[in-house]
Each structure stands twice: as structure tokens, then as C-alpha cells.
Design an enzyme around this catalytic site. Structure first.
Site, PDB file in Angstrom:
ATOM      1  N   HIS A  74       0.846  -1.207   0.000  1.00 12.57           N
ATOM      2  CA  HIS A  74       0.000   0.000   0.000  1.00 12.57           C
ATOM      3  C   HIS A  74       0.873   1.246   0.000  1.00 12.57           C
ATOM      4  O   HIS A  74       1.755   1.379   0.842  1.00 12.57           O
ATOM      5  CB  HIS A  74      -0.893   0.022   1.254  1.00 12.57           C
ATOM      6  CG  HIS A  74      -2.010  -0.973   1.177  1.00 12.57           C
ATOM      7  ND1 HIS A  74      -2.817  -1.241   2.246  1.00 12.57           N
ATOM      8  CD2 HIS A  74      -2.441  -1.757   0.182  1.00 12.57           C
ATOM      9  CE1 HIS A  74      -3.695  -2.163   1.908  1.00 12.57           C
ATOM     10  NE2 HIS A  74      -3.503  -2.492   0.653  1.00 12.57           N
ATOM     11  N   PRO A 296      -5.623  -0.695  18.240  1.00 12.80           N
ATOM     12  CA  PRO A 296      -5.238  -1.161  16.897  1.00 12.80           C
ATOM     13  C   PRO A 296      -5.284  -0.083  15.813  1.00 12.80           C
ATOM     14  O   PRO A 296      -4.802  -0.290  14.717  1.00 12.80           O
ATOM     15  CB  PRO A 296      -6.260  -2.253  16.603  1.00 12.80           C
ATOM     16  CG  PRO A 296      -7.404  -1.962  17.497  1.00 12.80           C
ATOM     17  CD  PRO A 296      -6.847  -1.319  18.713  1.00 12.80           C
ATOM     18  N   LYS A 300       0.007  -0.863  14.956  1.00 15.83           N
ATOM     19  CA  LYS A 300       1.371  -0.929  15.482  1.00 15.83           C
ATOM     20  C   LYS A 300       1.671  -2.184  16.309  1.00 15.83           C
ATOM     21  O   LYS A 300       2.833  -2.484  16.564  1.00 15.83           O
ATOM     22  CB  LYS A 300       1.643   0.304  16.368  1.00 15.83           C
ATOM     23  CG  LYS A 300       1.720   1.601  15.584  1.00 15.83           C
ATOM     24  CD  LYS A 300       2.854   1.575  14.589  1.00 15.83           C
ATOM     25  CE  LYS A 300       2.799   2.715  13.602  1.00 15.83           C
ATOM     26  NZ  LYS A 300       3.615   2.447  12.416  1.00 15.83           N
TER      27      LYS A 300
END
Ligand code: APR
Ligand code: PHB
Length: 393
Positions: A74, A296, A300
Site C-alpha cells: 500500500h 489497533p 502498530k
């Protein structure tokens, strides 16, 4: 029954398996003791976004082949708020850095397969694991397997046993400080074998109905989340109710593109920030979720576990190969510097993107102003992007 090893690893999640692999490649003998079965560990649906440092570590551990073949790179993320979507060109803003979508389940499977292929010692369904003598020079781990009591004598113990593990709980209360923040909402997550609505950009939404997230595990498997009240029960959320709620939180164009289908996993998870200091107690070291938890939102958790393991493996390798205690003595301080910056980023992004029960009026305007500033300022977008891809080691 007594055995001996150099490093006893507690926990066969990503932290324990990755540490075991890196130590094995360096010729350091290790055993992993896991209280659940391998199938149970693989059944946990968790994170899915890898920083480049994590992908590089998998390659270093000799298990980088599938993630490079199947992982989806991405270059950007998108923020949806006030009914429109704003791209953040993470790749361009960070001089070419990217993240890779690849499920934690697949990463765990790759590590488990490699460990099994190398015939390394992993004891699944190890009961009543306990750790002893780590304040001295000869720590010991005890456990029971099929009714037989075992004792492992070792040089070091690596506590990779997650938030609810035995290792942190075995540290004398006066020797450890815990920092915690619990958030007043949860995430309802759905996994479905439908094509992702946005295959090349993770989409983070902040609507007056709450946070939403559009992610993926592959080009045919999607992962979605919506913020929900902590008291909600997953049984109250039919698939249809979930899809309708998700769509209501996206911009109209994206909502119209969502491909729905039956959920193959659906669960509600609480959000918390947590750090235990220090991460070393004599010959016991904590790594991954055993030492810290992040909400979340910033993706990480898995990446922090990977960098803890990178530092800890390096410390053990220095000890055995160079007879140096430098890495061991600086592990906790070095890991915590990175952990606290990832905790800050995760806390900041969680506050920016979620609706809090007690935030109205001025607080809501602050959130809206920060979002407007973020997508219209190169400096602010760059700060988001460089944290998102992972700060330099
Ligand atoms: N004895 C042996 N094993 C234990 C014990 C115990 N007393 N307690 C817990 N374990 C095992 C758990 O069953 C689990 O398999 O330790 C493992 C810890 O794995 P994780 O909880 O996945 O933690 P970690 O390996 O650090 O990975 C962090 O997992 O929870 C996610 O978001 C987190 O993505 C991050 C990643
Ligand atoms: C996921 O794919 O599970 C995921 C992606 C991005 C996040 C959190 C979770 O920020």
C-alpha cells in the site's frame, strides 16, 4: 524430566516464533513453550499491516518468501470525514516507504511451518508454565505436558506470552511500573471472503456514528471494523446490521462499492494503551504484547512486537558471539523509546478518529479542525505518514 537450552521462550505467537527463528539462524539453542494448541494460535484473527522493518525481519529470519509473493503493498491511506474521502500519499510523503497488507495468521503460519521444518523444539499445550530464578544466573522454567512435570534449565527467559501471560505476572510488584489507558468503546471486526472495497489504500473513517476501517487480507478477503459501545454483544450484530452500519459511516461513493458477504469471523475487541517498564528483570526479558498494548488504530501491535524481537535477538547474539552484555543491558531502554512513540501515535490517531461519549461542542470542533488541518497541510500529513510507515529504528 530435566532439559537444558540457551534461551527458553514462553509463547508461540508472532513474538516467540520470530525470536526462535532469529536465534536458531544464529546458532542459539532455544525452546518455545506455548499453553495453547497450534491450531488455536492460528485461529486468532489479529492484525494485518506490516511495516517495512517487519517485512525485512521476516526475510532475515528466512520466512520472507510468501509475504513478498502474497502481501499487498500500500502506497497510501484514505481518511473519510464530513462525507468525503481524502488520500494521504504515504509513499510520496516518506520518500518511498510503504506498508504491506498480510494477515498475522499467515505470518504466524509461515513461522510455525519454518520451525517445524527445522525440527526445533516447540511444546504446545504446555500447562502451568512457571518461571524461576531469573534474578540469578541459572533461571529455570517449569511446565507440565501430558501429566509429566518438566524443568528447563536455561541462560535466559524470553517472555513472549502476551498481555495475559505468566512472565510479567511473575515479576515482583516493586520491580515493575505499569501505565494504562482504557478507551470507552470497542471495535466490532468482520472478516469476509469478498473483494476489498479499497484494495490499495486502508480507509479510516470518522463519522457522527463513529469510527470505521476498511482493510484487507488479500484481493479476495476483506477485513472491516466499526466502533461500537463496550457493552455491545457480538450476537446483537447480524451480518446485515454490520454492513448497513459500515456503509452509513463511509462516503456515498465508497459505500456503494462495498461488496458484502457472510462473515467468516466476527468479534468485538476492547481498546487499550498499556506499557510495562522496564522490560528486563535479570535474565527475564519481556517482548511484544507481554510488555505493551496499543489500540489497533495505528496498526502498530505486530510491528512493535517485531522490533522488540529484533533488539532482543541482537542482544542475545551479541552475548553468545561476542561475550558482550551491551545489547542485553540496553534492550529495555532502546525498545521503550520506540514503544512510547508508537503508543503516542496510536493514542493520537485513536483520539482523532473515534467519537468519545463525553466529547461534544468544543471537543468535537477540535477534532474536525485537526482533520481539516491534517489533509490540507503537507507538514501534518507528513507527520502522519512517517509514523504510519514506522519511525526509523
Ligand atoms: N504459558 C505459555 N504460553 C502462554 C502463556 C503461558 N502462561 N500465556 C500466554 N501464552 C501464549 C498465548 O497463548 C499466545 O499464543 O503466548 C502467546 C502470546 O502471543 P500474542 O498474544 O499474539 O503476543 P505476541 O506474540 O507478542 O504478538 C503480538 O499479537 O495480540 C496481537 O496485536 C497483537 O499483533 C500483535 C501481536
Ligand atoms: C487490519 O487489517 O486488521 C488493520 C488495518 C489497519 C489498522 C488496524 C487493523 O489500523
Amino acid at each position: 524430566m530435566k532439559t537444558r537450552t540457551q534461551v527458553a521462550i514462553i509463547g508461540a505467537g508472532p513474538s516467540g516464533l520470530l525470536l526462535g527463528q532469529l536465534l536458531h539462524k544464529a546458532g542459539i539453542d532455544n525452546i518455545i513453550l506455548e499453553r495453547q494448541s497450534g491450531e488455536y494460535v492460528l485461529g486468532r484473527i489479529r492484525a494485518g499491516i506490516l511495516e517495512q522493518v517487519t517485512v525485512d525481519l521476516l526475510k532475515e529470519a528466512g520466512v520472507g518468501e510468501r509475504v513478498q509473493r502474497e502481501g499487498v503493498v500500500h502506497h497510501s491511506i484514505e481518511l473519510v470525514f464530513a462525507g468525503s474521502r481524502h488520500p494521504i500519499d504515504v509513499h510520496g510523503l516518506t520518500g518511498g516507504k510503504v506498508v504491506t497488507a498480510y494477515g498475522q495468521t499467515e505470518l504466524t503460519r509461515d513461522l510455525m511451518d519454518a520451525r517445524q521444518a527445522q525440527g526445533l523444539a516447540t511444546v504446545y499445550e504446555a500447562a502451568d508454565v512457571s518461571v524461576h530464578g531469573f534474578d540469578g544466573a541459572q533461571p529455570v522454567v517449569r511446565y507440565r505436558k501430558d501429566g509429566v512435570e518438566h524443568e528447563v534449565q536455561c541462560d535466559f527467559i524470553a517472555g513472549c506470552d502476551g498481555f495475559h501471560g505468566v512472565c510479567r505476572a511473575s515479576v515482583p510488584k516493586g520491580a515493575i511500573t505499569e501505565y494504562e489507558k482504557v478507551y470507552p468503546f470497542g471495535w466490532l471486526g468482520v472478516l469476509a471472503d469478498v473483494p476489498p472495497v479499497s484494495p490499495h489504500a486502508i480507509v479510516y473513517g470518522n463519522s457522527d456514528r463513529g469510527f470505521s476501517l476498511c482493510s484487507m487480507r488479500s484481493m479476495t478477503r476483506s477485513r472491516y471494523y466499526v466502533q461500537c459501545p463496550l457493552e455491545d454483544k457480538v450476537e446483537e450484530w447480524s451480518d446485515q446490521r454490520f454492513w448497513d452500519e459500515l456503509r452509513s459511516r463511509l462516503d456515498p461513493e465508497l459505500a456503494a462499492r462495498v461488496v458484502t458477504g457472510p462473515s467468516i469471523e466476527k468479534s468485538i475487541a476492547p481498546l487499550r494503551s498499556f506499557v510495562a517498564e522496564p522490560m528486563r528483570f535479570g535474565r527475564l526479558f519481556l517482548a511484544g504484547d507481554a510488555a505493551h498494548i496499543v489500540p489497533p488504530t495505528g496498526a502498530k501491535g505486530l510491528n512493535l512486537a517485531a522490533t522488540d524481537v529484533k533488539y532482543l535477538a541482537g542482544a542475545f547474539i551479541e552475548h553468545y558471539a561476542e561475550n558482550s552484555a551491551a545489547g542485553i543491558d540496553t534492550y529495555s531502554q532502546r525498545a521503550l523509546r520506540r514503544i512510547w512513540k508508537a503508543e503516542r501515535f496510536s493514542w493520537w490517531l485513536t483520539n482523532l478518529m473515534h467519537r468519545f461519549p463525553d466529547t461534544q461542542g468544543f471537543g468535537q470542533r477540535m477534532q474536525e479542525a485537526e482533520l481539516d488541518y491534517l489533509v490540507n497541510s503537507k507538514a501534518a500529513s507528513t507527520a502522519l505518514a512517517e509514523n504510519y510507515v514506522g519511525l526509523p529504528l
